[in-house]
Design a protein around this motif. Sequence first.
Motif, PDB file in Angstrom:
ATOM      1  N   ASP A 282       0.818  -1.214   0.000  1.00  0.00           N
ATOM      2  CA  ASP A 282       0.000   0.000   0.000  1.00  0.00           C
ATOM      3  C   ASP A 282       0.852   1.265   0.000  1.00  0.00           C
ATOM      4  N   VAL A 283       2.118   1.152   0.378  1.00  0.00           N
ATOM      5  CA  VAL A 283       3.013   2.313   0.322  1.00  0.00           C
ATOM      6  C   VAL A 283       3.120   2.807  -1.116  1.00  0.00           C
ATOM      7  N   GLU A 284       3.369   1.905  -2.055  1.00  0.00           N
ATOM      8  CA  GLU A 284       3.481   2.298  -3.452  1.00  0.00           C
ATOM      9  C   GLU A 284       2.148   2.802  -3.991  1.00  0.00           C
ATOM     10  N   ARG A 285       1.063   2.208  -3.575  1.00  0.00           N
ATOM     11  CA  ARG A 285      -0.260   2.675  -4.014  1.00  0.00           C
ATOM     12  C   ARG A 285      -0.522   4.094  -3.523  1.00  0.00           C
ATOM     13  N   ALA A 286      -0.117   4.380  -2.297  1.00  0.00           N
ATOM     14  CA  ALA A 286      -0.303   5.725  -1.751  1.00  0.00           C
ATOM     15  C   ALA A 286       0.563   6.743  -2.493  1.00  0.00           C
ATOM     16  N   VAL A 287       1.792   6.362  -2.831  1.00  0.00           N
ATOM     17  CA  VAL A 287       2.678   7.268  -3.562  1.00  0.00           C
ATOM     18  C   VAL A 287       2.097   7.583  -4.938  1.00  0.00           C
ATOM     19  N   ARG A 288       1.592   6.568  -5.615  1.00  0.00           N
ATOM     20  CA  ARG A 288       1.008   6.799  -6.938  1.00  0.00           C
ATOM     21  C   ARG A 288      -0.231   7.687  -6.856  1.00  0.00           C
ATOM     22  N   LEU A 289      -1.031   7.486  -5.838  1.00  0.00           N
ATOM     23  CA  LEU A 289      -2.197   8.355  -5.652  1.00  0.00           C
ATOM     24  C   LEU A 289      -1.752   9.781  -5.375  1.00  0.00           C
ATOM     25  N   SER A 290      -0.721   9.940  -4.572  1.00  0.00           N
ATOM     26  CA  SER A 290      -0.188  11.269  -4.283  1.00  0.00           C
ATOM     27  C   SER A 290       0.275  11.963  -5.558  1.00  0.00           C
ATOM     28  N   ARG A 291       0.929  11.236  -6.431  1.00  0.00           N
ATOM     29  CA  ARG A 291       1.402  11.809  -7.697  1.00  0.00           C
ATOM     30  C   ARG A 291       0.231  12.265  -8.561  1.00  0.00           C
ATOM     31  N   ARG A 292      -0.804  11.451  -8.643  1.00  0.00           N
ATOM     32  CA  ARG A 292      -1.965  11.836  -9.446  1.00  0.00           C
ATOM     33  C   ARG A 292      -2.633  13.079  -8.866  1.00  0.00           C
ATOM     34  N   VAL A 293      -2.758  13.118  -7.559  1.00  0.00           N
ATOM     35  CA  VAL A 293      -3.364  14.283  -6.907  1.00  0.00           C
ATOM     36  C   VAL A 293      -2.551  15.534  -7.191  1.00  0.00           C
ATOM     37  N   SER A 294      -1.238  15.441  -7.163  1.00  0.00           N
ATOM     38  CA  SER A 294      -0.375  16.610  -7.381  1.00  0.00           C
ATOM     39  C   SER A 294      -0.546  17.171  -8.788  1.00  0.00           C
ATOM     40  N   VAL A 295      -0.589  16.288  -9.779  1.00  0.00           N
ATOM     41  CA  VAL A 295      -0.762  16.741 -11.165  1.00  0.00           C
ATOM     42  C   VAL A 295      -2.133  17.378 -11.353  1.00  0.00           C
ATOM     43  N   LEU A 296      -3.153  16.739 -10.821  1.00  0.00           N
ATOM     44  CA  LEU A 296      -4.496  17.305 -10.924  1.00  0.00           C
ATOM     45  C   LEU A 296      -4.592  18.651 -10.205  1.00  0.00           C
ATOM     46  N   ALA A 297      -3.896  18.774  -9.080  1.00  0.00           N
ATOM     47  CA  ALA A 297      -3.936  20.029  -8.331  1.00  0.00           C
ATOM     48  C   ALA A 297      -3.373  21.177  -9.149  1.00  0.00           C
ATOM     49  N   LEU A 298      -2.345  20.920  -9.952  1.00  0.00           N
ATOM     50  CA  LEU A 298      -1.803  21.971 -10.814  1.00  0.00           C
ATOM     51  C   LEU A 298      -2.869  22.462 -11.775  1.00  0.00           C
ATOM     52  N   GLY A 299      -3.562  21.538 -12.436  1.00  0.00           N
ATOM     53  CA  GLY A 299      -4.607  21.936 -13.369  1.00  0.00           C
ATOM     54  C   GLY A 299      -5.744  22.677 -12.700  1.00  0.00           C
ATOM     55  N   VAL A 300      -6.163  22.204 -11.532  1.00  0.00           N
ATOM     56  CA  VAL A 300      -7.284  22.837 -10.831  1.00  0.00           C
ATOM     57  C   VAL A 300      -6.915  24.241 -10.359  1.00  0.00           C
ATOM     58  N   THR A 301      -5.721  24.416  -9.811  1.00  0.00           N
ATOM     59  CA  THR A 301      -5.334  25.735  -9.304  1.00  0.00           C
ATOM     60  C   THR A 301      -5.147  26.745 -10.433  1.00  0.00           C
ATOM     61  N   VAL A 302      -4.580  26.303 -11.544  1.00  0.00           N
ATOM     62  CA  VAL A 302      -4.432  27.208 -12.692  1.00  0.00           C
ATOM     63  C   VAL A 302      -5.810  27.601 -13.215  1.00  0.00           C
ATOM     64  N   ALA A 303      -6.690  26.617 -13.388  1.00  0.00           N
ATOM     65  CA  ALA A 303      -8.043  26.918 -13.870  1.00  0.00           C
ATOM     66  C   ALA A 303      -8.787  27.802 -12.880  1.00  0.00           C
ATOM     67  N   GLY A 304      -8.642  27.532 -11.600  1.00  0.00           N
ATOM     68  CA  GLY A 304      -9.304  28.345 -10.589  1.00  0.00           C
ATOM     69  C   GLY A 304      -8.818  29.777 -10.587  1.00  0.00           C
ATOM     70  N   ARG A 305      -7.529  29.964 -10.821  1.00  0.00           N
ATOM     71  CA  ARG A 305      -6.981  31.327 -10.881  1.00  0.00           C
ATOM     72  C   ARG A 305      -7.567  32.088 -12.064  1.00  0.00           C
ATOM     73  N   VAL A 306      -7.603  31.457 -13.228  1.00  0.00           N
ATOM     74  CA  VAL A 306      -8.140  32.120 -14.418  1.00  0.00           C
ATOM     75  C   VAL A 306      -9.615  32.457 -14.222  1.00  0.00           C
ATOM     76  N   LEU A 307     -10.382  31.491 -13.729  1.00  0.00           N
ATOM     77  CA  LEU A 307     -11.806  31.717 -13.513  1.00  0.00           C
ATOM     78  C   LEU A 307     -12.046  32.815 -12.479  1.00  0.00           C
ATOM     79  N   GLY A 308     -11.267  32.786 -11.411  1.00  0.00           N
ATOM     80  CA  GLY A 308     -11.426  33.802 -10.378  1.00  0.00           C
ATOM     81  C   GLY A 308     -11.161  35.198 -10.887  1.00  0.00           C
ATOM     82  N   ARG A 309     -10.124  35.353 -11.676  1.00  0.00           N
ATOM     83  CA  ARG A 309      -9.803  36.678 -12.215  1.00  0.00           C
ATOM     84  C   ARG A 309     -10.883  37.150 -13.192  1.00  0.00           C
ATOM     85  N   ARG A 310     -11.418  36.228 -13.963  1.00  0.00           N
ATOM     86  CA  ARG A 310     -12.486  36.613 -14.894  1.00  0.00           C
ATOM     87  C   ARG A 310     -13.737  37.059 -14.148  1.00  0.00           C
TER      88      ARG A 310
END
Length: 318
Positions: A282-310
Motif C-alpha cells: 500500500d506504500v506504493e499505491r499511496a505514492v502513486r495516488l499522491s502523484r496523481r493528486v499533485s498533477v491534478l492540483a496543478l490543473g485545478v489551481t491554474v483553472a481556478g486562478r483564471v476563472l477567479g480573475r475573470r
Amino acid sequence: MGADRHFAYGAAAGLLGDHLFGDPRRGHPVAVFGRAAGAVERMLWRDHRGWGALHTALCVGGAVSLAALAAAAVRRSAAASVALTAATTWTVVGGTSLAREARAVGRALEAGDVEAARARLPRLCGRDPQALDADGIARAVVESVAENTSDAVVGALVWGAVGNVPGLVGFRAVNTLDAMVGHRSPRHLRYGWASARLDDLAGWPGARLTAALAAVSGPDPRGAVRAWRADATRHPSPNAGPVEASFAGALGVRLGGTLSYGGRVEHRPVLNGAGRQVRTDDVERAVRLSRRVSVLALGVTVAGRVLGRRLLAKGRTS
C-alpha cells in the motif's frame, strides 16, 4: 491574462523540476529560512503566546516581503517572471522527496528488513519507529504520504494561485514554522500557538482540495467520499483529517489508531474502519495516488486562478 500564463507556465515548470530533480541539494531556501527562524526564536523566546505571535509575524512577514520584492523586480519581463515562479515552485514543493523517502521505507519492508525501515522512517514523519512493527510502519508511511501531499504540494499550489510567488513562499514559511514550533512540546505549547493556528488556517483549502482529488483519482471514489464524510472530523487535526480519511477510503485501508510521538502515546480514532489493515504494497499505491493528486492540483489551481480573475473583472464592469 499575462500574469495567469506566467503562473501556469512557471508552476508547471517548477513541478516538473521537482519531479526530475527533487529538492535542491545545497543551499535550500527552506533550510535557510529555518535557520533564520531559529535565530529569531533564540532572541524572542518567552513562554507566552504574544511573543510567539511576534515571532510568526516577523518570520512569515519577512519571507513574504522578500518574495514580493523579487516578484516586483521581474514584473516587466515575462521570461523572468516565469523563471522566478518556476524556481520558487521547485523549492517550495516536495513531492519527489516525499515519494523517495516513502519508497525507501517500502523497499526495506518488502525485503523484510524492519530495522532498516525503522531507521529510515524518521526522515518521513515524527513517529517513534521502535514502537512499530512492519504493518505499523507501513501505516505510518501511508498516513504521512497523505498528509504531506497536502502540505508539501497542493497547499503551496493553492496559495501560489492566489498570491503568485509571495503566496508560494508564504505558505511554505507558515508550514515550516509549524513544524519547528507548532507542536505541543512544553517549550512551544504557548510560544508556538500562533504558528500552529496560522498553519491550520493556511492549510484549510489545500487539505480539502487534496481530499477531493484523492476521491476523484483514487481506486474507490465512493469509499473515499464515505470515509471523508464519516471520519474526517474525528481526527485531532482539522486538515490532516479530511486528507487521511479520503486516502484511506480511496485505498480501501484503515488508518489512525494508537500512535507514539516522542514518548507520548496518542489513541486516535480509526479512519475508514471498514477497510483492511495497511500492507507493505500500500506504500506504493499511496505514492502513486499522491502523484496523481499533485498533477491534478496543478490543473485545478491554474483553472481556478483564471476563472477567479475573470469573475472579478466581470464584477468590476457590471
